[in-house]
Design a protein around this motif. Structure first.
Motif: not given
Length: 276
Positions: A221-226
């Motif tokens: 999720k971090k890779q996709l959002h941030l």
């Protein structure tokens, strides 16, 4: 640009409205008083009394109780308030939200947060053109107060003797990108697989495999959002064999594809700042 009314809302619901698992692209803050069981990403937590519950986008939430009660639900999108961008003001990411090792709620001893909810409701009812910065300030105040309460709870826990099984948390943080099988961690802790699984479940409320999966999904999720990484690049960063396997893994544990998650949750302003 979306109107803030579409990405920031405060509603009242009966507790029965959360009887079936649901998930969305919004962050949630729920105030409730009663007793029962919360299920967040299919992990159960019991509660009794006044609590504030925090969930992040596409976490599955379900509430069951023998008696119905009223729930105040505040939802906001990352486009309205990015918890990572504002981490210097309120360090709530990994504390209130995305804290896979701790229960996702705090116990409330007073009405401080509920009173701010009332102020939010009053401001929203006025529908003034300049309400948005006021609403954002109230939200930040709620997160700051809740973070303070959460830190106090954790400090009380830390005063007791550190449980030996806490080493598993450290090992997961070090190795989750390359080691996703529980036997590796059991061996590192010099425990039989059955004893290891039993101790982890008792201490964290989750099985070892579930904690590892939760950590991988959180990083995804971090890779996709941030970041602006492509799905293929995110897959490689997370050490998956290929982007198709990564997509299947992500959808299995969140209910949506990486592409859909990015479309709904969006890419944070933090991603642009990191490129400067």
């Amino acid at each position: 640009m979306e109107a803030y009314q579409d990405i920031f809302q405060l509603q009242k619901h009966p507790g029965s409205a959360f009887a079936r698992p649901s998930a969305s692209e919004f962050y949630n803050i729920l105030l409730l008083e009663g007793s029962g069981t919360l299920s967040v990403d299919f992990t159960d937590y019991t509660f009794d009394g006044k609590i504030a519950l925090f969930t992040s986008p596409y976490q599955h939430l379900c509430v069951t109780s023998g008696a119905d009660f009223e729930v105040d639900q505040l939802i906001f999108h990352g486009d309205f308030y990015c918890i990572e961008y504002h981490k210097n003001e309120v360090a709530c990411n990994g504390l209130l939200f995305n804290n896979i090792y701790k229960q996702p709620f705090i116990t409330l001893q007073d009405e401080e947060i509920r009173l701010i909810f009332d102020k939010l409701r009053s401001e929203l009812s006025q529908n003034e053109p300049h309400s948005e910065p006021i609403l954002r300030s109230y939200l930040q105040l709620i997160l700051a107060i809740a973070s303070r309460i959460k830190k106090r709870e954790q400090q009380l826990e830390a005063k007791s003797t550190l449980h030996p099984i806490e080493q598993f948390r450290e090992l997961v943080e070090q190795h989750f990108l390359t080691q996703r099988n529980t036997p590796f961690y059991a061996e590192q802790m010099a425990l039989s697989h059955s004893a290891f699984a039993r101790k982890v479940k008792k201490h964290f409320g989750k099985s070892p495999s579930q904690l590892i999966q939760d950590r991988v999904v959180l990083e995804a999720k971090k890779q996709l959002h941030l970041t602006h990484k492509s799905i293929k690049e995110a897959s490689a960063a997370l050490n998956f064999e290929d982007e198709h396997y990564f997509s299947r893994y992500f959808k299995k544990h969140t209910g949506i594809s990486p592409t859909h998650f990015r479309e709904k949750v969006g890419i944070s302003v933090v991603a642009d700042l990191s490129m400067r």
